[in-house]
Scaffold this motif. Structure first.
Motif, mmCIF file in Angstrom:
data_model
loop_
_atom_site.group_PDB
_atom_site.id
_atom_site.type_symbol
_atom_site.label_atom_id
_atom_site.label_comp_id
_atom_site.label_asym_id
_atom_site.label_seq_id
_atom_site.Cartn_x
_atom_site.Cartn_y
_atom_site.Cartn_z
ATOM 1 N N VAL A 196 1.046 -1.263 -0.016
ATOM 2 C CA VAL A 196 0.053 0.091 -0.093
ATOM 3 C C VAL A 196 0.943 1.248 0.076
ATOM 4 C CG1 VAL A 196 -1.902 1.228 1.233
ATOM 5 C CG2 VAL A 196 -1.710 -1.254 1.236
ATOM 6 N N THR A 197 0.592 2.171 -1.090
ATOM 7 C CA THR A 197 1.532 3.344 -1.038
ATOM 8 C C THR A 197 0.375 4.568 -1.219
ATOM 9 O OG1 THR A 197 1.671 3.124 -3.580
ATOM 10 C CG2 THR A 197 3.209 2.307 -2.076
ATOM 11 N N GLY A 198 0.960 5.682 -0.906
ATOM 12 C CA GLY A 198 0.257 6.971 -1.167
ATOM 13 C C GLY A 198 -0.834 7.089 -0.031
ATOM 14 N N THR A 199 -1.026 6.258 1.012
ATOM 15 C CA THR A 199 -2.327 6.587 1.760
ATOM 16 C C THR A 199 -1.797 7.189 3.123
ATOM 17 O OG1 THR A 199 -2.131 4.410 3.031
ATOM 18 C CG2 THR A 199 -3.447 4.695 0.743
ATOM 19 N N ALA A 200 -2.648 7.640 4.138
ATOM 20 C CA ALA A 200 -2.253 8.294 5.351
ATOM 21 C C ALA A 200 -1.678 7.156 6.119
ATOM 22 C CB ALA A 200 -3.446 8.862 6.004
ATOM 23 N N GLU A 201 -2.289 5.752 6.199
ATOM 24 C CA GLU A 201 -1.697 4.929 6.748
ATOM 25 C C GLU A 201 -0.468 4.521 6.478
ATOM 26 O OE1 GLU A 201 -4.587 1.610 6.962
ATOM 27 O OE2 GLU A 201 -5.509 2.529 8.746
ATOM 28 N N ALA A 202 -0.144 4.329 5.032
ATOM 29 C CA ALA A 202 1.191 3.945 4.614
ATOM 30 C C ALA A 202 2.303 5.109 5.106
ATOM 31 C CB ALA A 202 1.206 3.847 3.103
ATOM 32 N N ASP A 203 1.956 6.452 4.896
ATOM 33 C CA ASP A 203 2.657 7.351 5.276
ATOM 34 C C ASP A 203 3.179 7.486 6.685
ATOM 35 O OD1 ASP A 203 2.696 8.172 2.524
ATOM 36 O OD2 ASP A 203 1.252 9.964 2.722
ATOM 37 N N GLU A 220 -1.232 -4.898 2.205
ATOM 38 C CA GLU A 220 -2.827 -5.196 2.045
ATOM 39 C C GLU A 220 -3.016 -6.612 2.638
ATOM 40 O OE1 GLU A 220 -6.353 -5.230 -0.747
ATOM 41 O OE2 GLU A 220 -5.402 -3.547 -0.504
ATOM 42 N N THR A 280 -2.390 -4.532 6.831
ATOM 43 C CA THR A 280 -3.417 -3.564 7.242
ATOM 44 C C THR A 280 -4.025 -4.121 8.526
ATOM 45 O OG1 THR A 280 -4.642 -4.687 5.486
ATOM 46 C CG2 THR A 280 -3.494 -2.609 4.867
#
Length: 272
Positions: free
Chosen positions: A54-61, A98, A116
């Motif tokens: 997972v990239t580019g999401t708030a959780e990934a960041d 994920e 996740t």
């Protein structure tokens, strides 16, 4: 023959030791990091290629941000305690994958994955820091290296026993007793010890990184209340301490972790 084998095995174990920088204790290092790290890096890359990162999401960041802060805190602690360069061969990487599994892990050399499925239980950035600190601690304390070494010793003991017993019936009895005895009496307590050690190291590192260490016990309260926290064998048959044991231990460690963080000038702690 058997006596010579055991003698040389003992000598090999004695000289194949490393020092745990967090406890000062000698630990088994039958397989050197020069062999372990390249294998870990290769396996990590293969894992990422076979799973959805997972990239580019708030959780990934958030996973990457917390990982960076935890790794900086670990370096500060190690440098301050006369272990400069301890992390020189680390190649830190933090990824969210994920998967509904409630888990996270860190391979030797700083290769980290969060699933996740564990994010709802983490609940906040500080919850992620508690998990991250624990997983990173396993790598810092060379727990993977120690588990590999313990496995090799267990195999060597089994080989010696099978060599010693010529009678098939005696050999079968030995193998059954040896397997149960070394697992319940050796490997499982060894693993639980690693988990408790990682809890302690992890809560110290998260505090030095500026996260409230009291949140670590709250994380495990959420874990206990979750579906995954309601199943599992009795503690003595498990690789991990019970949830109640971890909650109690982490609660007791929190004030000590704050005191350690204050040595590094950290007096404000994020709670969410």
């Amino acid at each position: 023959m058997k006596t010579y084998f055991l003698f040389f095995l003992m000598i090999f174990v004695v000289i194949s030791c490393a020092t745990n920088p967090f406890t000062g204790k000698k630990t088994m290092a039958l397989v050197p990091n020069s062999q372990i790290l390249p294998m870990a890096f290769e396996q990590y890359n293969q894992f990422l290629s076979e799973n959805k990162v997972v990239t580019g999401t708030a959780e990934a960041d958030m996973v990457k941000r917390v990982g960076q802060r935890i790794s900086i805190a670990a370096k500060r602690w190690l440098d301050a305690n006369n272990f400069p360069g301890y992390l020189k061969d680390y190649k830190w990487e933090y990824n969210l994958v994920e998967d509904e599994t409630v888990n996270a892990w860190c391979m030797p050399g700083g290769k980290i994955v969060f699933y996740t499925g564990i994010m709802p239980i983490a609940s906040s950035e500080t919850g992620v820091a508690a998990i991250m600190g624990h997983e990173v601690a396993h790598a810092l304390a060379n727990h993977g290296q120690q588990r590999m070494s313990a496995g090799l010793l267990q195999q060597a003991g089994a080989a010696a026993g099978n060599f010693a017993f010529k009678d098939d019936k005696q050999r079968d009895i030995f193998n059954m007793a040896y397997g149960v005895g070394t697992t319940v009496g050796g490997i499982l307590p060894f693993s639980r010890g690693h988990e408790s050690e990682a809890d302690k190291i992890g809560v110290y590192i998260m505090a030095i990184a500026g996260y409230d260490p009291y949140e670590a016990s709250k994380l495990w309260e959420r874990m206990k209340a979750s579906k995954s926290g309601k199943k599992g064998p009795p503690e003595f048959l498990s690789t991990h301490p019970s949830n109640d044991s971890r909650i109690d231990n982490l609660s007791a460690l929190a004030p000590k972790a704050k005191a350690e963080a204050e040595k590094f000038g950290v007096t404000q702690f994020r709670q969410n």
